[in-house]
Design an enzyme around this catalytic site. Structure first.
Site, PDB file in Angstrom:
ATOM      1  CB  ALA A  66      -0.873  -0.012   1.241  1.00 43.50           C
ATOM      2  N   GLY A 112       0.431  -4.909   0.998  1.00 44.56           N
ATOM      3  CA  GLY A 112      -0.759  -4.937   0.144  1.00 44.56           C
ATOM      4  C   GLY A 112      -0.514  -5.624  -1.191  1.00 44.56           C
ATOM      5  CD  GLU A 115      -2.493  -7.346   3.168  1.00 44.35           C
ATOM      6  OE1 GLU A 115      -2.112  -6.202   2.829  1.00 44.35           O
ATOM      7  OE2 GLU A 115      -3.109  -7.587   4.205  1.00 44.35           O
ATOM      8  CD  GLU A 135       1.432  -5.481   5.740  1.00 48.35           C
ATOM      9  OE1 GLU A 135       2.236  -6.405   5.980  1.00 48.35           O
ATOM     10  OE2 GLU A 135       0.694  -5.475   4.742  1.00 48.35           O
TER      11      GLU A 135
HETATM   12  N1  COA Z   1       4.614   3.104  -0.642  1.00 49.59           N
HETATM   13  C1  COA Z   1       5.002   4.242  -1.201  1.00 49.59           C
HETATM   14  N2  COA Z   1       6.114   4.363  -1.948  1.00 49.59           N
HETATM   15  C2  COA Z   1       6.837   3.248  -2.142  1.00 49.59           C
HETATM   16  C3  COA Z   1       6.505   2.020  -1.586  1.00 49.59           C
HETATM   17  C4  COA Z   1       5.315   1.956  -0.797  1.00 49.59           C
HETATM   18  N3  COA Z   1       4.872   0.809  -0.262  1.00 49.59           N
HETATM   19  N4  COA Z   1       7.438   1.092  -1.936  1.00 49.59           N
HETATM   20  C5  COA Z   1       8.326   1.745  -2.692  1.00 49.59           C
HETATM   21  N5  COA Z   1       7.977   3.040  -2.827  1.00 49.59           N
HETATM   22  C6  COA Z   1       8.685   4.099  -3.558  1.00 49.59           C
HETATM   23  C7  COA Z   1       9.903   4.616  -2.798  1.00 49.59           C
HETATM   24  O1  COA Z   1       9.521   5.554  -1.832  1.00 49.59           O
HETATM   25  C8  COA Z   1      10.707   5.179  -3.917  1.00 49.59           C
HETATM   26  O2  COA Z   1      10.150   6.424  -4.282  1.00 49.59           O
HETATM   27  P1  COA Z   1      11.135   7.700  -4.560  1.00 49.59           P
HETATM   28  O3  COA Z   1      11.999   7.260  -5.697  1.00 49.59           O
HETATM   29  O4  COA Z   1      10.171   8.789  -4.916  1.00 49.59           O
HETATM   30  O5  COA Z   1      11.884   7.900  -3.286  1.00 49.59           O
HETATM   31  C9  COA Z   1      10.443   4.229  -5.072  1.00 49.59           C
HETATM   32  O6  COA Z   1       9.219   3.576  -4.761  1.00 49.59           O
HETATM   33  C10 COA Z   1      11.509   3.180  -5.253  1.00 49.59           C
HETATM   34  O7  COA Z   1      11.679   2.484  -4.028  1.00 49.59           O
HETATM   35  P2  COA Z   1      13.095   2.296  -3.295  1.00 49.59           P
HETATM   36  O8  COA Z   1      12.817   2.074  -1.851  1.00 49.59           O
HETATM   37  O9  COA Z   1      13.999   3.406  -3.659  1.00 49.59           O
HETATM   38  O10 COA Z   1      13.613   0.956  -3.998  1.00 49.59           O
HETATM   39  P3  COA Z   1      14.629  -0.095  -3.387  1.00 49.59           P
HETATM   40  O11 COA Z   1      14.978  -1.004  -4.516  1.00 49.59           O
HETATM   41  O12 COA Z   1      15.729   0.586  -2.650  1.00 49.59           O
HETATM   42  O13 COA Z   1      13.793  -0.919  -2.304  1.00 49.59           O
HETATM   43  C11 COA Z   1      11.864  -2.115  -1.451  1.00 49.59           C
HETATM   44  C12 COA Z   1      12.721  -1.744  -2.692  1.00 49.59           C
HETATM   45  C13 COA Z   1      10.621  -2.834  -1.980  1.00 49.59           C
HETATM   46  C14 COA Z   1      12.638  -3.030  -0.538  1.00 49.59           C
HETATM   47  C15 COA Z   1      11.467  -0.809  -0.702  1.00 49.59           C
HETATM   48  O14 COA Z   1      10.917   0.093  -1.638  1.00 49.59           O
HETATM   49  C16 COA Z   1      10.452  -1.009   0.386  1.00 49.59           C
HETATM   50  O15 COA Z   1      10.799  -1.513   1.452  1.00 49.59           O
HETATM   51  N6  COA Z   1       9.205  -0.583   0.153  1.00 49.59           N
HETATM   52  C17 COA Z   1       8.160  -0.615   1.156  1.00 49.59           C
HETATM   53  C18 COA Z   1       7.670  -2.025   1.372  1.00 49.59           C
HETATM   54  C19 COA Z   1       6.616  -2.049   2.448  1.00 49.59           C
HETATM   55  O16 COA Z   1       6.865  -1.849   3.621  1.00 49.59           O
HETATM   56  N7  COA Z   1       5.376  -2.345   2.016  1.00 49.59           N
HETATM   57  C20 COA Z   1       4.275  -2.514   2.913  1.00 49.59           C
HETATM   58  C21 COA Z   1       3.441  -1.313   2.955  1.00 49.59           C
HETATM   59  S1  COA Z   1       2.059  -1.580   4.004  1.00 49.59           S
END
Ligand code: COA
Length: 260
Positions: A66, A112, A115, A135
């Site tokens: 999400a 999400g 999910e 989460e």
């Molecule tokens: N919500 C909002 N933005 C998200 C996102 C999320 N769940 N997951 C990734 N993004 C965005 C990042 O903020 C980043 O945006 P920016 O370039 O404007 O800063 C872009 O997507 C790329 O992500 P980034 O984190 O730079 O890539 P990465 O390869 O370093 O890491 C992940 C990849 C998936 C490990 C990392 O993005 C992450 O941990 N995301 C969140 C996962 C999460 O907790 N999801 C559950 C949400 S309830």
């Protein structure tokens, strides 16, 4: 129909829905959920569409969760509402569709995103996919059905561990524990899912819809899956599809189903 955050393509009887926010790793914001709801509604009303593949754009992510930026300042009420609306509009909605939905998990499927994949009828992953419910690392719990569907798929103990550690599993591990049905090379994922969809669409759409309903009934409170099965089984006998399927078998030809 044009959407802001998703792409919908159709080829013969199969539709592909692609979540298209690659710069945000296809994170599910409210607008994307609304687009998906509209698209799935339209596709499910279209009798020509007999299977749907759901995937993410880009090479990195199916859906990375999400959209955290949207709910970071939410109150208790807003949090509950976010989960309730999302579940109604998208997650439960997909699970209960009569049209089969295959998740083609092409990279990160987190929160999400996992999910969403779990709300689909089954999942195929690319070898680079990574899945998890992170989460609790954000101070919340899975809110789009993750606490219910993950144990259904992988068992309570494994689900508890995945949820509590907030860790990710590889595609191979996801396959081993039954979270995904197949793991294939990245560049073969859509073709592989299309091949499965091609097998599905040869069968009676009416019967498939009823089979989905009967299988789902096992996981619904207050429903008796066996009773749902009996009722749905009986209803099939009144359909053109049943007449066609049995007649075609006896006439030693391929059935041509209409879904009626
Ligand atoms: N919500 C909002 N933005 C998200 C996102 C999320 N769940 N997951 C990734 N993004 C965005 C990042 O903020 C980043 O945006 P920016 O370039 O404007 O800063 C872009 O997507 C790329 O992500 P980034 O984190 O730079 O890539 P990465 O390869 O370093 O890491 C992940 C990849 C998936 C490990 C990392 O993005 C992450 O941990 N995301 C969140 C996962 C999460 O907790 N999801 C559950 C949400 S309830």
């Amino acid at each position: 129909m044009n959407y802001e955050n998703i792409l919908v393509t159709t080829q013969e009887n199969i539709a592909t829905v692609t979540i298209n926010r690659p710069t945000k790793l296809n994170a599910l914001n409210v607008a994307t959920i609304s687009d998906l709801n509209k698209a799935f509604k339209l596709l499910s009303k279209n009798n020509e569409i007999r299977a749907i593949i759901l995937t993410g754009s880009g090479e990195k992510a199916f859906v990375a969760g999400a959209d955290i930026s949207e709910f970071a300042n939410f109150s208790i009420e807003q949090g509950s509402q976010l989960a309730a609306e999302g579940q109604e509009k998208l997650f439960d909605f997909i699970e209960n569709l009569k049209t089969p939905v295959i998740a083609a998990v092409n990279g990160f499927a987190l929160g999400g995103g996992l999910e969403l994949a779990m709300a689909c009828h089954f999942r195929v992953a690319s070898a680079n996919a990574k899945m998890g419910l992170p989460e609790v690392s954000l101070g919340v719990i899975p809110g789009y059905g993750g606490t219910q569907r993950l144990p259904q798929l992988v068992g309570k103990g494994r689900a508890m561990e995945m949820i509590m550690t907030a860790g990710m599993v590889s595609a191979d591990e996801a396959h081993r524990i039954g979270l995904v049905n197949h793991v294939v090379p990245e560049n073969e994922l859509i073709e592989f899912c299309t091949n499965i969809a091609n097998k599905i669409i040869k069968n009676s759409p009416y019967a498939i819809g009823k089979a989905i309903k009967a299988v789902n009934a096992n996981f619904k409170e207050g429903k008796n899956g066996y009773e749902t099965e009996i009722k749905s089984f009986g209803k099939c006998f009144g359909t053109e599809d049943f007449k066609e399927g049995t007649t075609a078998f006896l006439e030693k030809r391929k059935a041509v189903f209409t879904g009626k």
